[in-house]
Design a protein around this motif. Structure first.
Motif, PDB file in Angstrom:
ATOM      1  N   LYS A   1      49.911  41.098  38.097  1.00  0.00           N
ATOM      2  CA  LYS A   1      48.409  40.893  38.439  1.00  0.00           C
ATOM      3  C   LYS A   1      48.213  40.510  39.711  1.00  0.00           C
ATOM      4  O   LYS A   1      49.193  40.389  40.499  1.00  0.00           O
ATOM      5  CB  LYS A   1      48.037  39.568  37.653  1.00  0.00           C
TER       6      LYS A   1
ATOM      7  N   THR B   1      49.325  37.517  42.909  1.00  0.00           N
ATOM      8  CA  THR B   1      50.453  36.652  42.282  1.00  0.00           C
ATOM      9  C   THR B   1      51.477  36.937  42.910  1.00  0.00           C
ATOM     10  O   THR B   1      51.509  37.624  43.900  1.00  0.00           O
ATOM     11  CB  THR B   1      50.662  37.045  40.827  1.00  0.00           C
TER      12      THR B   1
ATOM     13  N   ASP C   1      44.227  44.944  43.460  1.00  0.00           N
ATOM     14  CA  ASP C   1      43.467  44.621  42.069  1.00  0.00           C
ATOM     15  C   ASP C   1      42.438  45.881  41.723  1.00  0.00           C
ATOM     16  O   ASP C   1      41.422  45.518  41.459  1.00  0.00           O
ATOM     17  CB  ASP C   1      42.673  43.233  42.381  1.00  0.00           C
TER      18      ASP C   1
ATOM     19  N   THR D   1      42.283  42.733  35.838  1.00  0.00           N
ATOM     20  CA  THR D   1      43.156  41.945  34.632  1.00  0.00           C
ATOM     21  C   THR D   1      43.117  40.394  34.905  1.00  0.00           C
ATOM     22  O   THR D   1      43.352  39.720  33.757  1.00  0.00           O
ATOM     23  CB  THR D   1      44.459  42.383  34.114  1.00  0.00           C
ATOM     24  N   ARG D   2      43.234  39.892  36.233  1.00  0.00           N
ATOM     25  CA  ARG D   2      43.451  38.570  36.257  1.00  0.00           C
ATOM     26  C   ARG D   2      41.993  38.093  36.381  1.00  0.00           C
ATOM     27  O   ARG D   2      41.632  36.908  35.938  1.00  0.00           O
ATOM     28  CB  ARG D   2      44.287  38.116  37.618  1.00  0.00           C
TER      29      ARG D   2
ATOM     30  N   ASP E   1      40.265  32.813  36.908  1.00  0.00           N
ATOM     31  CA  ASP E   1      41.206  33.435  35.943  1.00  0.00           C
ATOM     32  C   ASP E   1      41.620  32.621  34.810  1.00  0.00           C
ATOM     33  O   ASP E   1      40.635  31.500  34.650  1.00  0.00           O
ATOM     34  CB  ASP E   1      42.467  33.672  36.758  1.00  0.00           C
TER      35      ASP E   1
ATOM     36  N   ARG F   1      38.836  33.528  42.063  1.00  0.00           N
ATOM     37  CA  ARG F   1      39.505  34.639  43.139  1.00  0.00           C
ATOM     38  C   ARG F   1      39.479  33.897  44.781  1.00  0.00           C
ATOM     39  O   ARG F   1      40.296  34.645  45.383  1.00  0.00           O
ATOM     40  CB  ARG F   1      38.684  35.908  43.109  1.00  0.00           C
TER      41      ARG F   1
END
Length: 413
Positions: free
Chosen positions: A33, A36, A128, A132-133, A157, A163
């Motif tokens: 993700k 991360t 990104d 998905t996060r 998230d 973000r």
């Protein structure tokens, strides 16, 4: 397959395998993700490969990794290749990654063979793409074309981290993002290589295809509110149950999107969440995601309009309230005719019969189309499976795709 310069299939295979180790899951899939530790490790690895390919590398303020080889005339616009290295949860090894690795391979051949290029070449690993996060994908490419909003930075998230906070923790400075917005004069053309994520190429037994257009995605979330209560004491006819309402809405969405067999409208509910989330509690609120896509904008928008009307009717009938949030609504994008022609010519040089086809999936290319003409090459994937641990593309097919990407790049460089 005829070609003057040969791609190094083993090198690409090794890189695909090495990248797949970052975020590898016990069930066989990969989870990387955005923003991360896994994403950081993947970016560092890609940076190393770019440098090995003779590129100078930088990270922009959106988190995109950009490698560059200067041309003989550095003032000219760059030929740009790009894709992404983030994944869906428990995804596959090829989605996005072969486009980045393939772009690096193109650059490495140019460096190793000392090929003179007039225009600079850039390879970009966008941040990104999958979204998905944080809700709303294509973040890095949307940022590069100046389409981000403050709301994009404030999205959180599952752990409540925004973000904005994640970017700062990653070492990025979001306050400087405007410095990384690109201009039209920066790019001559944008090219992307990607697995098909569908079964067409396998069905016609062709290793690669040339894309003529990308379906426009609409990514929404629907929040339905009702009245919480005890599962054992509230009679069925007296309930204001948002879960039952959401179930009826989802059924209607499937019916609306399936109504015409010859219309490629697709609707997907990928996430659903109920609050407070107790087994013996009628939910107070249910939220579900909604992904609607079609290559025909009028048909997609008519479908969305009908879905919204059905949601309103269902809520009125059941005593519920609702809110629809549009995270991303993108028009269908056409690939440039001259790029398609260049790819067709290159495929003939390679003795490859590449069909002209449509992309149902969204790609970073559709964002970059705001800045320059785009082209997209598809590589056959086994059984059309993607976003799945069983996702697979043969290295021979990938090598043909990268060879086509290479010849197209040289034609523009």
């Amino acid at each position: 397959m005829k070609q003057l310069y040969r791609v190094n299939s083993q090198r690409m295979q090794n890189r695909i395998s090495e990248l797949a180790e970052i975020g590898k899951q016990t069930r066989g899939g990969v989870t990387r993700k955005a923003l991360t530790e896994e994403d950081r490790k993947a970016q560092l690895l890609v940076t190393k490969w770019m440098e090995e390919a003779g590129m100078t590398v930088k990270q922009d303020h959106f988190g995109n990794i950009i490698g560059r080889i200067a041309g003989t005339n550095p003032a000219t616009p760059a030929v740009v290749i790009g894709s992404h290295i983030d994944t869906v949860p428990n995804g596959g090894n090829f989605d996005g990654t072969i486009g980045v690795i393939g772009g690096i391979e193109v650059a490495q051949i140019i460096s190793e063979e000392s090929i003179t290029i007039n225009h600079p070449l850039e390879v970009i690993a966008f941040l990104d793409e999958e979204g998905t996060r944080f809700d709303g994908g294509l973040f890095g490419s949307r940022g590069m074309v100046g389409k981000l909003t403050e709301a994009d930075l404030l999205k959180k998230d599952g752990q409540g981290i925004s973000r904005l906070e994640a970017m700062q923790e990653f070492g990025l400075d979001p306050s400087l993002m405007m410095e990384s917005v690109r201009k039209r004069e920066d790019m001559k053309v944008f090219l992307e290589l990607h697995i098909e994520q569908g079964p067409y190429l396998q069905a016609i037994n062709q290793p690669v295809g040339i894309v003529k257009g990308i379906a426009g995605p609409a990514w929404l979330s629907v929040t339905v509110k009702g009245e919480s209560g005890h599962a054992g004491t509230v009679p069925m006819k007296l309930r204001k149950d948002p879960m039952a309402g959401a179930a009826e809405m989802i059924s209607e969405i499937e019916r609306i999107c399936s109504r015409q067999d010859d219309a490629p409208t697709v609707g997907t509910i990928g996430k659903i969440n109920a609050l407070p989330g107790g087994t013996n509690v009628i939910p107070e609120q249910v939220e579900f995601s909604l992904d609607i896509r079609d290559i025909d904008l009028t048909r997609r928008d008519a479908c969305m309009k009908e879905i919204k009307e059905k949601i309103e009717l269902i809520c009125h009938k059941r005593g519920l309230t609702f809110h629809i949030c549009e995270h991303l609504v993108q028009e269908p994008i056409a690939c440039a005719g001259h790029v398609i022609d260049t790819m067709k010519h290159a495929s003939k040089l390679l003795s490859v019969e590449a069909p002209i086809m449509i992309s149902g999936a969204g790609h970073d290319a559709m964002m970059v189309a705001d800045l320059t003409d785009i082209g997209l090459i598809f590589v056959r994937c086994k059984d059309g499976i993607s976003h799945n641990p069983n996702e697979w593309a043969d290295i021979d097919d990938i090598s043909i795709g990268v060879s086509l990407l290479f010849e197209t790049t040289l034609a523009y460089c």
